[in-house]
Write a protein that holds these residues in place. Structure first.
Motif, PDB file in Angstrom:
ATOM      1  N   ARG A  82       0.816  -1.207   0.000  1.00 47.18           N
ATOM      2  CA  ARG A  82       0.000   0.000   0.000  1.00 47.18           C
ATOM      3  C   ARG A  82       0.853   1.261   0.000  1.00 47.18           C
ATOM      4  O   ARG A  82       0.569   2.231  -0.682  1.00 47.18           O
ATOM      5  CB  ARG A  82      -0.932   0.021   1.215  1.00 47.18           C
ATOM      6  N   GLY A  86       1.266   4.605  -3.421  1.00 42.94           N
ATOM      7  CA  GLY A  86       1.045   6.041  -3.398  1.00 42.94           C
ATOM      8  C   GLY A  86      -0.420   6.400  -3.506  1.00 42.94           C
ATOM      9  O   GLY A  86      -1.231   6.098  -2.651  1.00 42.94           O
ATOM     10  N   GLU A  87      -0.757   7.052  -4.606  1.00 42.31           N
ATOM     11  CA  GLU A  87      -2.096   7.604  -4.745  1.00 42.31           C
ATOM     12  C   GLU A  87      -3.160   6.511  -4.774  1.00 42.31           C
ATOM     13  O   GLU A  87      -4.196   6.624  -4.128  1.00 42.31           O
ATOM     14  CB  GLU A  87      -2.124   8.384  -6.049  1.00 42.31           C
ATOM     15  N   ASP A  90      -3.850   5.149  -1.383  1.00 41.15           N
ATOM     16  CA  ASP A  90      -4.660   6.028  -0.539  1.00 41.15           C
ATOM     17  C   ASP A  90      -6.114   5.994  -0.941  1.00 41.15           C
ATOM     18  O   ASP A  90      -7.005   6.020  -0.097  1.00 41.15           O
ATOM     19  CB  ASP A  90      -4.143   7.472  -0.649  1.00 41.15           C
ATOM     20  N   TYR A  91      -6.390   5.938  -2.236  1.00 36.45           N
ATOM     21  CA  TYR A  91      -7.791   5.943  -2.648  1.00 36.45           C
ATOM     22  C   TYR A  91      -8.483   4.627  -2.342  1.00 36.45           C
ATOM     23  O   TYR A  91      -9.708   4.575  -2.261  1.00 36.45           O
ATOM     24  CB  TYR A  91      -7.911   6.288  -4.128  1.00 36.45           C
ATOM     25  N   SER A  93      -7.977   2.990   0.449  1.00 36.39           N
ATOM     26  CA  SER A  93      -8.002   2.750   1.888  1.00 36.39           C
ATOM     27  C   SER A  93      -9.201   3.395   2.542  1.00 36.39           C
ATOM     28  O   SER A  93      -9.577   4.500   2.192  1.00 36.39           O
ATOM     29  CB  SER A  93      -6.757   3.329   2.547  1.00 36.39           C
ATOM     30  N   ILE A  96      -6.377   5.535   6.707  1.00 37.63           N
ATOM     31  CA  ILE A  96      -4.958   5.659   6.386  1.00 37.63           C
ATOM     32  C   ILE A  96      -4.207   5.909   7.686  1.00 37.63           C
ATOM     33  O   ILE A  96      -4.577   6.810   8.433  1.00 37.63           O
ATOM     34  CB  ILE A  96      -4.724   6.828   5.423  1.00 37.63           C
ATOM     35  N   PRO A 101       4.367   5.936   6.292  1.00 38.39           N
ATOM     36  CA  PRO A 101       3.980   5.998   4.876  1.00 38.39           C
ATOM     37  C   PRO A 101       2.824   5.052   4.588  1.00 38.39           C
ATOM     38  O   PRO A 101       2.009   5.317   3.734  1.00 38.39           O
ATOM     39  CB  PRO A 101       5.239   5.536   4.141  1.00 38.39           C
TER      40      PRO A 101
ATOM     41  N   VAL B 209       3.358  12.629   6.459  1.00 34.49           N
ATOM     42  CA  VAL B 209       4.511  11.798   6.096  1.00 34.49           C
ATOM     43  C   VAL B 209       4.810  11.965   4.611  1.00 34.49           C
ATOM     44  O   VAL B 209       3.948  12.405   3.850  1.00 34.49           O
ATOM     45  CB  VAL B 209       4.212  10.330   6.478  1.00 34.49           C
ATOM     46  N   THR B 210       5.967  11.661   4.244  1.00 33.52           N
ATOM     47  CA  THR B 210       6.513  11.612   2.877  1.00 33.52           C
ATOM     48  C   THR B 210       6.770  12.982   2.274  1.00 33.52           C
ATOM     49  O   THR B 210       7.900  13.410   2.193  1.00 33.52           O
ATOM     50  CB  THR B 210       5.624  10.803   1.906  1.00 33.52           C
ATOM     51  N   ARG B 217      -2.985  15.379  -0.422  1.00 34.63           N
ATOM     52  CA  ARG B 217      -3.933  14.409  -0.956  1.00 34.63           C
ATOM     53  C   ARG B 217      -4.710  13.758   0.168  1.00 34.63           C
ATOM     54  O   ARG B 217      -5.929  13.568   0.095  1.00 34.63           O
ATOM     55  CB  ARG B 217      -3.172  13.361  -1.767  1.00 34.63           C
ATOM     56  N   ARG B 218      -3.989  13.395   1.247  1.00 37.88           N
ATOM     57  CA  ARG B 218      -4.688  12.754   2.361  1.00 37.88           C
ATOM     58  C   ARG B 218      -5.609  13.707   3.080  1.00 37.88           C
ATOM     59  O   ARG B 218      -6.604  13.288   3.676  1.00 37.88           O
ATOM     60  CB  ARG B 218      -3.666  12.169   3.332  1.00 37.88           C
ATOM     61  N   ILE B 221      -8.982  13.585   0.995  1.00 37.26           N
ATOM     62  CA  ILE B 221      -9.773  12.366   0.809  1.00 37.26           C
ATOM     63  C   ILE B 221     -10.932  12.382   1.779  1.00 37.26           C
ATOM     64  O   ILE B 221     -10.740  12.432   2.985  1.00 37.26           O
ATOM     65  CB  ILE B 221      -8.910  11.119   1.075  1.00 37.26           C
TER      66      ILE B 221
END
Lengths: 101, 680
Positions: A82, A86-87, A90-91, A93, A96, A101, B209-210, B217-218, B221
């Protein structure tokens, strides 16, 4: 519910309901079917409906194994990759984790 | 948890005090300042702890060789290392960073006086990728090839650590920690220390993170079960004001308007979160500019010069020029009162606090000066500055050799077009500031000191600076804007104002002068607000991030602000709390009219959603739930396992006994001889 007190036709119909219900993406019904009716199908002395019950239990067990294999594979892959996806990860999940990471 | 809260009321009547078990075990840290995680387009920097806090056995590091105990030979890893400030160096921290699981965290004891040799956790070349010098614009000057501006920089602020790093003050609480170490953890005469050992737990779990793109993005969502914000873009608000009122509702190019921009920077940073005194790097510059604005308030009203002076105070310059890049972007896109065609020249006040021999240096950009017309304008500006400095006991000079501009907001203007401009600094080449962007860049660094035994009110009024630089800047700006020579001698900066501002920003902001403006909550920097004051020049407005207003001029209105003849597109109106007159306790407030306004200082990368942009700042700061720490004694692992084993054994044996008794219940619990047929 105590299976001892049911007549054999009702036992068969119950087993069939659980077997058919499991096809609606409900493998847990198959698990219940196998556990509950195992003694009825294989341990008890034979009676007329027992053959049908035996087939239902066997097929439920087969479906259950298939589901377990598929889910275990998918869960392993997802948990492992996972972070790298990356993107997409995340979509896919629902939750998160924070801070990693 | 307090397990006698129910009984406490009852017991307190009986005169017995309630002792919670938790208080007997843990000693909580009162002052918790930690480093936090920041992210940009490509990296994450800062510190992270685990979700349940990092626990480690305390070890006070005595020398760099003593690191061997922590990293290799100590028998009870992981260790929580306490560093005295002379050991907080890059080599020690890098060795701890590679400690591979034996280091649970670090606590740095901040000394009460600045270290003598200097310390700067920033990089050696600040903002090297977002300035004007790059591969396309004079590559020989890019990446500090010619001049290393911050030679003492060790880059610690931009490293990533996977353990928490806290800062402790050198006071009684820290002495408790040191005493706990000496009592329990000290390995004497080659023997290993015995359990129980003193340990510390630090919580600073960061959610993001990262890099910035991932965390934005997170944030966005909303499909997940518990949508949570994990990071926030860095940014606040710029403050700007003009000597002539400009119509704020008509954005874009203003005909016949020629503007001289006087710029300064508001913010700074340090290794730890929310500690950023920035005395030399930020405060010296903007206090000088504010004092110059105050000095010009009469001359720009009565004998107005041809050009308008636009005072701009940029926020977020430490992190790749957030404020100035936003203002230039707004000017290019007709979102600001003026645009780049209206800008005549720029004078920026950089770090001017540490003047050796009262000498100031005028830095210019040699690349844009290759153009004749730009060069002539720059020479004019330099001439104005030189002539303004005569008679003031301040000398200004140019560096004398071709040198790029130091990191400054003016570089972002040059990126858009070649505007003539000068940056005023107190260093000819590398910084004279030994504590650039560190927690030691405070009043002591600027030699702002007060005699002992002064009350806070007396300290507020004690003159610590003679305001000559501010007078020079004011006169130069007036000349640059086309004002008359005859007015120059009447332009003088007030040392009282400068000294009050320095006291308020560097020592203590909760004083009577600031309280006249409004509720003083807290300031003292970071990329947070700064408070300005003076009914003629500054105003504090409190919102979540506490913003500044600067008034270039003001006129009293009788309260309530009579709204019939207000002109909100030209002026900004504000309520000021005011002072209480001598024989009453009620403050007399009043309305003030000024041309000072706020403008958004958020990097354009976030509006354009280009989170991997190389042109704009992409810095974000992670969110966290809480930051705290505590110390306690830990037992050995074997004792913990033994206790658990005994507990499990007791459980199993009690189940066994219960089963045996219940199966033999009829034998064990016969209630005497019962007659089988009781007939009477």
């Amino acid at each position: 519910m105590n299976l001892e007190r049911l007549p054999n036709e009702e036992k068969l119909s119950l087993c069939r309901k659980y077997y058919l219900g499991g096809f609606a993406f409900l493998p847990f019904l198959w698990l219940v079917n196998v556990v509950w009716f195992f003694r009825e199908a294989f341990v008890k002395p034979a009676y007329t409906e027992q053959l049908q019950i035996k087939t239902y239990v066997k097929r439920s067990a087969l479906g259950l194994l298939l589901w377990v294999a598929v889910l275990t594979t998918w869960i392993t892959i997802f948990q492992h990759f996972r972070a790298e996806w990356g993107e997409v990860g995340d979509y896919l999940s629902f939750t998160i984790p924070l801070g990693i990471p | 948890m307090s397990n006698c809260s129910c009984y406490s009321a009852f017991l307190s009547f009986a005169g017995v005090s309630c002792n919670s078990v938790e208080k007997k075990i843990y000693v909580h840290l009162n002052y918790t300042v930690s480093c936090v995680r920041l992210l940009n387009a490509t990296h994450q920097i800062g510190c992270q702890s685990s979700l349940s806090g990092n626990v480690g056995v305390l070890h006070v590091l005595e020398s760099e060789e003593n690191l061997d105990w922590v990293l290799h030979s100590g028998p009870n890893p992981p260790y929580m290392v306490i560093l005295e400030s002379p050991l907080f160096t890059r080599s020690v921290m890098m060795k701890l960073k590679n400690g591979s699981g034996r280091v649970a965290g670090v606590a740095v004891v901040a000394p009460n006086t600045n270290p003598a040799e200097g310390f700067s956790p920033h990089t050696t070349c600040p903002n090297e990728n977002t300035g004007v010098y790059s591969e396309t614009y004079e590559p020989t000057m890019a990446n500090c090839n010619m001049t290393v501006w911050n030679p003492l920089g060790n880059g610690l602020s931009y490293e990533e650590f996977d353990f928490p790093i806290f800062s402790l003050k050198d006071d009684n609480d820290t002495q408790v920690i040191r005493q706990c170490y000496l009592d329990h953890n000290r390995a004497g005469n080659g023997s290993t220390p015995q359990y129980p050992l003193c340990a510390m737990q630090l919580y600073s779990h960061m959610s993001a993170v990262t890099d910035t793109a991932t965390c934005m993005r997170r944030n966005a969502i909303n499909f997940s079960l518990n949508p949570e914000m994990v990071c926030d873009p860095l940014g606040d608000q710029n403050v700007w004001a003009s000597t002539r009122p400009l119509n704020n509702t008509a954005k874009g190019h203003k005909m016949w308007e020629s503007v001289v921009i006087a710029a300064a920077r508001l913010d700074s940073r340090s290794f730890f979160f929310d500690i950023a005194p920035g005395a030399q790097s930020g405060v010296s510059g903007f206090v000088t500019l504010l004092a110059a604005a105050h000095a010009l308030r009469n001359a720009t009203q009565e004998a107005q010069p041809n050009r308008t002076i636009l005072y701009t105070f940029f926020q977020g310059e430490t992190f790749d020029y957030i404020g100035s890049s936003r203002m230039v972007y707004d000017m290019e896109n007709k979102q600001f009162v003026v645009d780049l065609d209206n800008v005549h020249s720029v004078l920026e006040i950089g770090q001017v606090g540490l003047r050796a021999d009262s000498k100031l240096w005028l830095h210019t950009d040699p690349v844009s000066r290759r153009n004749e017309s730009v060069n002539k304008e720059v020479e004019d500006l330099i001439g104005n500055l030189r002539s303004a400095a005569t008679g003031l006991n301040v000398t200004v000079d140019v560096p004398g050799f071709s040198q790029p501009l130091p990191p400054s907001s003016f570089q972002r203007f040059l990126r858009a077009r070649p505007i003539p401009g000068v940056v005023l600094e107190d260093h000819q080449s590398a910084y004279t500031n030994k504590f650039y962007e560190s927690m030691y860049d405070n009043a002591e660094n600027l030699n702002v000191s007060y005699p002992p035994n002064l009350t806070p009110e007396e300290q507020l009024e004690y003159i610590t600076d003679t305001a000559r630089v501010a007078t020079m800047v004011a006169r130069a700006l007036y000349r640059q804007a086309g004002g008359e020579e005859s007015q120059l001698s009447s332009i003088k900066a007030d040392p009282q104002i400068v000294t009050k501002m320095l006291y308020s920003f560097l020592v203590r902001s909760n004083n009577s002068w600031f309280q006249q403006l409004g509720n003083v909550i807290s300031f003292l920097t970071g990329f947070v607000c700064v408070v300005h004051h003076d009914f003629c020049c500054l105003q504090l407005v409190l919102n979540r991030n506490c913003t500044i207003r600067i008034f270039a001029c003001s006129t009293h209105f009788p309260p309530p602000c009579d709204s019939s003849h207000l002109v909100p597109q030209m002026y900004n109106y504000m309520w000021v709390q005011g002072a209480a007159p001598p024989n009453s306790t009620e403050r007399e407030g009043y309305c003030v009219r000024s041309t000072a306004r706020l403008s958004k200082a958020l990097s354009p990368a976030f509006d354009l959603e280009q989170y991997t942009s190389k042109n704009f700042s992409t810095w974000t700061e992670s969110r966290w739930k809480f930051i705290k720490g505590r110390i306690f004694l830990v037992a050995s692992h074997e004792l913990e396992m033994l206790t658990l084993g005994v507990g499990v054994g007791v459980l199993l044996s009690s189940l066994l006994v219960t089963y045996i008794i219940s199966s033999k219940a009829d034998i064990l619990f016969s209630s005497g001889r019962e007659p089988t047929n009781a007939t009477y």
